[in-house]
Design a protein around this motif. Structure first.
Motif, PDB file in Angstrom:
ATOM      1  N   LEU A 257       0.986  -1.386  -0.071  1.00 38.62           N
ATOM      2  CA  LEU A 257      -0.173   0.050  -0.110  1.00 38.62           C
ATOM      3  C   LEU A 257       0.887   1.234   0.057  1.00 38.62           C
ATOM      4  O   LEU A 257       1.851   1.342   0.806  1.00 38.62           O
ATOM      5  CB  LEU A 257      -1.159   0.074   1.237  1.00 38.62           C
ATOM      6  CG  LEU A 257      -1.859  -1.145   1.297  1.00 38.62           C
ATOM      7  CD1 LEU A 257      -2.368  -1.389   2.745  1.00 38.62           C
ATOM      8  CD2 LEU A 257      -3.193  -0.742   0.154  1.00 38.62           C
TER       9      LEU A 257
ATOM     10  N   GLN B 280      -3.457  10.535   6.367  1.00 38.41           N
ATOM     11  CA  GLN B 280      -2.893   9.588   5.540  1.00 38.41           C
ATOM     12  C   GLN B 280      -3.899   9.032   4.446  1.00 38.41           C
ATOM     13  O   GLN B 280      -5.019   8.432   4.930  1.00 38.41           O
ATOM     14  CB  GLN B 280      -2.010   8.245   6.247  1.00 38.41           C
ATOM     15  CG  GLN B 280      -0.842   8.966   6.666  1.00 38.41           C
ATOM     16  CD  GLN B 280       0.078   7.887   6.949  1.00 38.41           C
ATOM     17  OE1 GLN B 280       0.131   6.759   6.619  1.00 38.41           O
ATOM     18  NE2 GLN B 280       0.856   8.153   8.101  1.00 38.41           N
ATOM     19  N   TYR B 281      -3.800   9.280   3.339  1.00 36.51           N
ATOM     20  CA  TYR B 281      -4.605   8.682   2.205  1.00 36.51           C
ATOM     21  C   TYR B 281      -4.076   7.505   1.398  1.00 36.51           C
ATOM     22  O   TYR B 281      -2.852   7.454   0.991  1.00 36.51           O
ATOM     23  CB  TYR B 281      -5.226   9.815   1.411  1.00 36.51           C
ATOM     24  CG  TYR B 281      -6.166  10.891   2.016  1.00 36.51           C
ATOM     25  CD1 TYR B 281      -5.348  12.111   2.499  1.00 36.51           C
ATOM     26  CD2 TYR B 281      -7.372  10.812   2.243  1.00 36.51           C
ATOM     27  CE1 TYR B 281      -6.021  13.050   3.273  1.00 36.51           C
ATOM     28  CE2 TYR B 281      -8.093  11.787   2.839  1.00 36.51           C
ATOM     29  CZ  TYR B 281      -7.336  12.801   3.435  1.00 36.51           C
ATOM     30  OH  TYR B 281      -8.123  13.784   4.104  1.00 36.51           O
ATOM     31  N   PHE B 282      -4.732   6.389   1.559  1.00 33.52           N
ATOM     32  CA  PHE B 282      -3.918   5.341   0.839  1.00 33.52           C
ATOM     33  C   PHE B 282      -4.584   4.868  -0.580  1.00 33.52           C
ATOM     34  O   PHE B 282      -5.737   5.373  -1.151  1.00 33.52           O
ATOM     35  CB  PHE B 282      -4.552   4.036   1.592  1.00 33.52           C
ATOM     36  CG  PHE B 282      -3.932   4.081   2.757  1.00 33.52           C
ATOM     37  CD1 PHE B 282      -4.204   4.568   4.017  1.00 33.52           C
ATOM     38  CD2 PHE B 282      -2.667   3.176   2.939  1.00 33.52           C
ATOM     39  CE1 PHE B 282      -3.782   4.408   5.313  1.00 33.52           C
ATOM     40  CE2 PHE B 282      -2.059   2.887   4.162  1.00 33.52           C
ATOM     41  CZ  PHE B 282      -2.465   3.571   5.431  1.00 33.52           C
ATOM     42  N   GLY B 283      -3.721   4.388  -1.299  1.00 34.46           N
ATOM     43  CA  GLY B 283      -4.031   3.790  -2.810  1.00 34.46           C
ATOM     44  C   GLY B 283      -4.484   2.461  -2.619  1.00 34.46           C
ATOM     45  O   GLY B 283      -4.766   2.006  -1.585  1.00 34.46           O
ATOM     46  N   PRO B 284      -5.158   1.871  -3.647  1.00 31.57           N
ATOM     47  CA  PRO B 284      -5.844   0.685  -3.894  1.00 31.57           C
ATOM     48  C   PRO B 284      -4.899  -0.417  -3.456  1.00 31.57           C
ATOM     49  O   PRO B 284      -5.471  -1.413  -3.313  1.00 31.57           O
ATOM     50  CB  PRO B 284      -6.277   0.647  -5.251  1.00 31.57           C
ATOM     51  CG  PRO B 284      -5.295   1.462  -5.916  1.00 31.57           C
ATOM     52  CD  PRO B 284      -4.995   2.707  -5.021  1.00 31.57           C
ATOM     53  N   GLY B 285      -3.595  -0.246  -3.535  1.00 27.82           N
ATOM     54  CA  GLY B 285      -2.675  -1.377  -3.394  1.00 27.82           C
ATOM     55  C   GLY B 285      -2.208  -2.208  -4.565  1.00 27.82           C
ATOM     56  O   GLY B 285      -3.110  -2.217  -5.582  1.00 27.82           O
TER      57      GLY B 285
ATOM     58  N   TYR C   7     -10.382   3.671   9.623  1.00 29.80           N
ATOM     59  CA  TYR C   7     -10.223   3.461   8.188  1.00 29.80           C
ATOM     60  C   TYR C   7     -11.154   2.139   8.071  1.00 29.80           C
ATOM     61  O   TYR C   7     -11.368   1.321   8.803  1.00 29.80           O
ATOM     62  CB  TYR C   7      -8.877   3.021   7.776  1.00 29.80           C
ATOM     63  CG  TYR C   7      -7.789   4.014   7.559  1.00 29.80           C
ATOM     64  CD1 TYR C   7      -6.951   4.414   8.672  1.00 29.80           C
ATOM     65  CD2 TYR C   7      -7.761   4.902   6.345  1.00 29.80           C
ATOM     66  CE1 TYR C   7      -6.058   5.422   8.561  1.00 29.80           C
ATOM     67  CE2 TYR C   7      -6.954   5.946   6.338  1.00 29.80           C
ATOM     68  CZ  TYR C   7      -6.035   6.171   7.618  1.00 29.80           C
ATOM     69  OH  TYR C   7      -5.256   7.381   7.280  1.00 29.80           O
TER      70      TYR C   7
ATOM     71  N   LYS D 136      -8.912  -4.079  -1.530  1.00 28.56           N
ATOM     72  CA  LYS D 136      -8.643  -2.701  -1.625  1.00 28.56           C
ATOM     73  C   LYS D 136      -7.901  -2.069  -0.609  1.00 28.56           C
ATOM     74  O   LYS D 136      -7.556  -2.764   0.455  1.00 28.56           O
ATOM     75  CB  LYS D 136     -10.188  -2.170  -1.596  1.00 28.56           C
ATOM     76  CG  LYS D 136     -11.092  -2.489  -2.865  1.00 28.56           C
ATOM     77  CD  LYS D 136     -12.208  -1.721  -2.833  1.00 28.56           C
ATOM     78  CE  LYS D 136     -13.280  -2.087  -3.882  1.00 28.56           C
ATOM     79  NZ  LYS D 136     -14.414  -1.340  -4.118  1.00 28.56           N
ATOM     80  N   GLY D 137      -7.530  -0.657  -0.835  1.00 24.64           N
ATOM     81  CA  GLY D 137      -6.650  -0.103  -0.004  1.00 24.64           C
ATOM     82  C   GLY D 137      -7.807   0.599   1.372  1.00 24.64           C
ATOM     83  O   GLY D 137      -8.820   0.621   1.068  1.00 24.64           O
ATOM     84  N   PRO D 138      -7.129   0.907   2.419  1.00 29.13           N
ATOM     85  CA  PRO D 138      -8.078   1.511   3.756  1.00 29.13           C
ATOM     86  C   PRO D 138      -8.399   2.746   3.028  1.00 29.13           C
ATOM     87  O   PRO D 138      -7.801   3.641   2.636  1.00 29.13           O
ATOM     88  CB  PRO D 138      -6.895   1.532   4.540  1.00 29.13           C
ATOM     89  CG  PRO D 138      -5.940   0.702   4.510  1.00 29.13           C
ATOM     90  CD  PRO D 138      -5.684   0.703   2.900  1.00 29.13           C
TER      91      PRO D 138
ATOM     92  N   LEU E 179       1.901   6.429  12.135  1.00 27.44           N
ATOM     93  CA  LEU E 179       0.359   5.659  12.434  1.00 27.44           C
ATOM     94  C   LEU E 179       0.717   4.575  12.987  1.00 27.44           C
ATOM     95  O   LEU E 179       1.359   3.722  12.445  1.00 27.44           O
ATOM     96  CB  LEU E 179      -0.329   5.743  11.268  1.00 27.44           C
ATOM     97  CG  LEU E 179      -1.206   6.889  10.623  1.00 27.44           C
ATOM     98  CD1 LEU E 179      -2.003   6.295   9.410  1.00 27.44           C
ATOM     99  CD2 LEU E 179      -2.326   7.386  11.858  1.00 27.44           C
TER     100      LEU E 179
END
Lengths: 116, 113
Positions: free
Chosen positions: A90, A105-110, B36, B42-44, B101
Motif C-alpha cells: 500500500l 494519510q490517504y491510501f491507494g488501492p494497493g 479506516y 482494496k486499500g484502507p 500511524l
C-alpha cells in the motif's frame, strides 16, 4: 478527482527476480509512505519520504528499497523477492508529517504481489 | 506464498441495526486518531478522524467517541448497510514520534441482509 494511484494492481514475480511497484499521487502531498499488509493483519510501515528525505523503519529488510524522483511518484523496489514477501503493498500520502498538527494519510488501492 | 494471517475479531449485525466497533489504543501521548474502512482487495479508506481535544465527532452515519481516561476509541455506524461490510482499523498518531500511524488489529464487520 485527486487521488493516490498504484500500478499494477496485481503483480506476479518469480522467487529472486527483482520487482518494482509504483505509486503516483495528484494530491500534491509532500509525504509518501509504503506499507506492507499481509492477510488479516494491519498495514506495516516500511518507510516514508518527507519530500526527498528518506526515512526507513528499523525493522524493514534491506531487500526493500524506495525511490522518489519527484513529488508525484514513488517506487518500491524489492531486490530479491522471497515467498514471505507475498503481500499487499500500500502506498499512502499525507500533507506535512512534521507539523504539530497531524494530517490524515490517504491510501491507494494497493498492489497485490504474488511470488512464485 | 503468503503466511497464514491471524483471525480478526468479527462483528456480525443485521442490516438496519447500529454497529459499534471498539478499539483500545496503547499510547497515552497519542493525540490524533483515525478510523479506516478496508474492503476486500482494496486499500484502507478514510472514514473519520478525531483529535485528543475532543471526545466525540460525527460524520454521515458515523460517530467516533474518544475516552482518553481508559484509552478507548469507538466507531458507531448508524443503520448499518450491506455496503458497510469490511474490515475496520483504528489508527493512533503522536506528533512526538514524527506522526507515525500505529494501527490496531482490525475488526471485520459482517452485515446480514
Amino acid at each position: 478527482d485527486a487521488m493516490v494511484i498504484q500500478n499494477p494492481r496485481y503483480q506476479v514475480t518469480q522467487f529472486g527476480k527483482p520487482v518494482t511497484l509504483s505509486c503516483s499521487q495528484t494530491l500534491n502531498h509532500n509525504v509518501m509512505y509504503w506499507y506492507q499488509q499481509k492477510s488479516s493483519q494491519a498495514p506495516k510501515l516500511l518507510f516514508h519520504y518527507y519530500d526527498k528525505d528518506f526515512n526507513n523503519e528499523a525493522d524493514t529488510p534491506d531487500n526493500f528499497q524506495s525511490r522518489r524522483p519527484n513529488t508525484s511518484f514513488c517506487f518500491l523496489d524489492i531486490r530479491s523477492p522471497g515467498l514471505g514477501d507475498a503481500a499487499m503493498y500500500l502506498c499512502a500520502t499525507s500533507r506535512d508529517r512534521r507539523s504539530r498538527i497531524q494530517e490524515t494519510q490517504y491510501f491507494g488501492p494497493g498492489t497485490r504481489l504474488l511470488v512464485l | 506464498g503468503e503466511s497464514v494471517g491471524l483471525h480478526l475479531p468479527t462483528l456480525s449485525v443485521q442490516e438496519g441495526d447500529n454497529s459499534i466497533i471498539n478499539c483500545a489504543y496503547s499510547n497515552s501521548a497519542s493525540d490524533y486518531f483515525i478510523w479506516y474502512k478496508q474492503e476486500s482487495g482494496k486499500g484502507p479508506q478514510f472514514i473519520i478522524d478525531i483529535r485528543s481535544n475532543m471526545d466525540k465527532r460525527q460524520g454521515q452515519r458515523v460517530t467516533v467517541l474518544l475516552n482518553k481516561t481508559v484509552k478507548h476509541l469507538s466507531l458507531q455506524i448508524a443503520a448499518t448497510q450491506p455496503g458497510d461490510s469490511a474490515v475496520y482499523f483504528c489508527a493512533e498518531n503522536n506528533h512526538n514520534q514524527g506522526g507515525k500511524l500505529i494501527f490496531g488489529q482490525g475488526t471485520e464487520l459482517s452485515v446480514k441482509p
